[in-house]
Design a protein around this motif. Structure first.
Motif, PDB file in Angstrom:
ATOM      1  N   MET A  36     -15.752 -34.264   4.758  1.00 36.21           N
ATOM      2  CA  MET A  36     -15.679 -32.836   4.503  1.00 36.21           C
ATOM      3  C   MET A  36     -14.709 -32.142   5.470  1.00 36.21           C
ATOM      4  O   MET A  36     -14.048 -31.190   5.098  1.00 36.21           O
ATOM      5  CB  MET A  36     -17.079 -32.245   4.612  1.00 36.21           C
ATOM      6  N   ASN A  37     -14.632 -32.636   6.708  1.00 35.29           N
ATOM      7  CA  ASN A  37     -13.708 -32.036   7.665  1.00 35.29           C
ATOM      8  C   ASN A  37     -12.261 -32.189   7.209  1.00 35.29           C
ATOM      9  O   ASN A  37     -11.433 -31.324   7.467  1.00 35.29           O
ATOM     10  CB  ASN A  37     -13.887 -32.652   9.054  1.00 35.29           C
ATOM     11  N   ASN A  38     -11.941 -33.328   6.559  1.00 33.35           N
ATOM     12  CA  ASN A  38     -10.584 -33.529   6.045  1.00 33.35           C
ATOM     13  C   ASN A  38     -10.231 -32.507   4.978  1.00 33.35           C
ATOM     14  O   ASN A  38      -9.096 -32.065   4.899  1.00 33.35           O
ATOM     15  CB  ASN A  38     -10.420 -34.934   5.473  1.00 33.35           C
ATOM     16  N   LEU A  39     -11.204 -32.139   4.151  1.00 36.44           N
ATOM     17  CA  LEU A  39     -10.952 -31.148   3.108  1.00 36.44           C
ATOM     18  C   LEU A  39     -10.556 -29.811   3.731  1.00 36.44           C
ATOM     19  O   LEU A  39      -9.629 -29.154   3.260  1.00 36.44           O
ATOM     20  CB  LEU A  39     -12.181 -30.979   2.223  1.00 36.44           C
ATOM     21  N   TRP A  40     -11.241 -29.415   4.785  1.00 37.19           N
ATOM     22  CA  TRP A  40     -10.905 -28.148   5.453  1.00 37.19           C
ATOM     23  C   TRP A  40      -9.540 -28.238   6.140  1.00 37.19           C
ATOM     24  O   TRP A  40      -8.775 -27.271   6.135  1.00 37.19           O
ATOM     25  CB  TRP A  40     -11.983 -27.747   6.456  1.00 37.19           C
ATOM     26  N   LEU A  41      -9.232 -29.391   6.697  1.00 38.03           N
ATOM     27  CA  LEU A  41      -7.926 -29.591   7.324  1.00 38.03           C
ATOM     28  C   LEU A  41      -6.817 -29.485   6.284  1.00 38.03           C
ATOM     29  O   LEU A  41      -5.832 -28.765   6.474  1.00 38.03           O
ATOM     30  CB  LEU A  41      -7.860 -30.957   8.018  1.00 38.03           C
ATOM     31  N   ILE A  42      -6.991 -30.175   5.173  1.00 34.87           N
ATOM     32  CA  ILE A  42      -5.982 -30.146   4.107  1.00 34.87           C
ATOM     33  C   ILE A  42      -5.830 -28.731   3.559  1.00 34.87           C
ATOM     34  O   ILE A  42      -4.707 -28.240   3.376  1.00 34.87           O
ATOM     35  CB  ILE A  42      -6.356 -31.128   2.973  1.00 34.87           C
ATOM     36  N   THR A  43      -6.946 -28.066   3.292  1.00 38.32           N
ATOM     37  CA  THR A  43      -6.896 -26.705   2.750  1.00 38.32           C
ATOM     38  C   THR A  43      -6.206 -25.755   3.720  1.00 38.32           C
ATOM     39  O   THR A  43      -5.338 -24.962   3.323  1.00 38.32           O
ATOM     40  CB  THR A  43      -8.314 -26.201   2.433  1.00 38.32           C
ATOM     41  N   GLY A  44      -6.560 -25.835   4.976  1.00 43.97           N
ATOM     42  CA  GLY A  44      -5.943 -24.966   5.978  1.00 43.97           C
ATOM     43  C   GLY A  44      -4.457 -25.208   6.118  1.00 43.97           C
ATOM     44  O   GLY A  44      -3.658 -24.263   6.149  1.00 43.97           O
ATOM     45  N   LEU A  45      -4.065 -26.469   6.175  1.00 41.12           N
ATOM     46  CA  LEU A  45      -2.639 -26.791   6.294  1.00 41.12           C
ATOM     47  C   LEU A  45      -1.868 -26.391   5.038  1.00 41.12           C
ATOM     48  O   LEU A  45      -0.738 -25.919   5.122  1.00 41.12           O
ATOM     49  CB  LEU A  45      -2.447 -28.282   6.579  1.00 41.12           C
TER      50      LEU A  45
END
Length: 161
Positions: free
Chosen positions: A1-10
């Protein structure tokens, strides 16, 4: 789930860069020379990111003809979109304009492509995604500026007639 937030933010960063550049153009007096510099800066940064970060990865994983087909398909889609917009929008004689619609479509496609590029870069590695996002923010700031400045310098006088 942390990767999803990283991808979305970037992936959202290029849009913020584009918006910030557009806001600067709204509040700073624009000259043709400054518009020219912004366009050259934006294209230079994009070419640098593609040449240094993307093409080596792409050529390691795809045959060159796939890349050529993708470029040709992108051009064909652009021409098809412009043709469709010209057919849908009213003519200039009746007060309509297709220039702004093409700008909206171009920005939407550009920012969508930026998001896809950053998202797929994350699959390779988080550090690649950060580099791609940073490069796109640097390119999208002058791009956003040039879009609004171009409308102010070139299109508004023509649209007023």
């Amino acid at each position: 789930m942390n990767n999803l937030w990283l991808i979305t933010g970037l992936a959202l960063l290029p849009g913020l860069g584009n918006f910030a550049g557009a806001m600067v153009a709204e509040f700073v007096r624009t000259s043709p020379r400054l518009l020219n510099l912004a366009l050259h800066a934006s294209s230079g940064i994009v070419i640098g990111v593609v040449a240094i970060e993307l093409m080596p990865e792409a050529l390691d994983n795809l045959a060159g003809w796939w890349i050529a087909v993708a470029f040709a398909a992108g051009g064909a889609i652009y021409i098809g979109t412009e043709t469709l917009i010209v057919k849908i929008k009213p003519s200039r004689e009746s007060g309509g304009s297709t220039e702004m619609w093409m700008i909206y479509v171009a920005v939407a496609v550009d920012l969508s492509g930026d998001g896809l590029m950053i998202g797929s870069g994350t699959a390779v590695g988080a550090s690649l995604a950060v580099v791609l996002a940073a490069g796109q923010v640097l390119a999208d700031f002058p791009e956003g500026y040039s879009i609004v400045a171009n409308v102010d310098l070139c299109l508004k006088p023509r649209l007023a007639h």
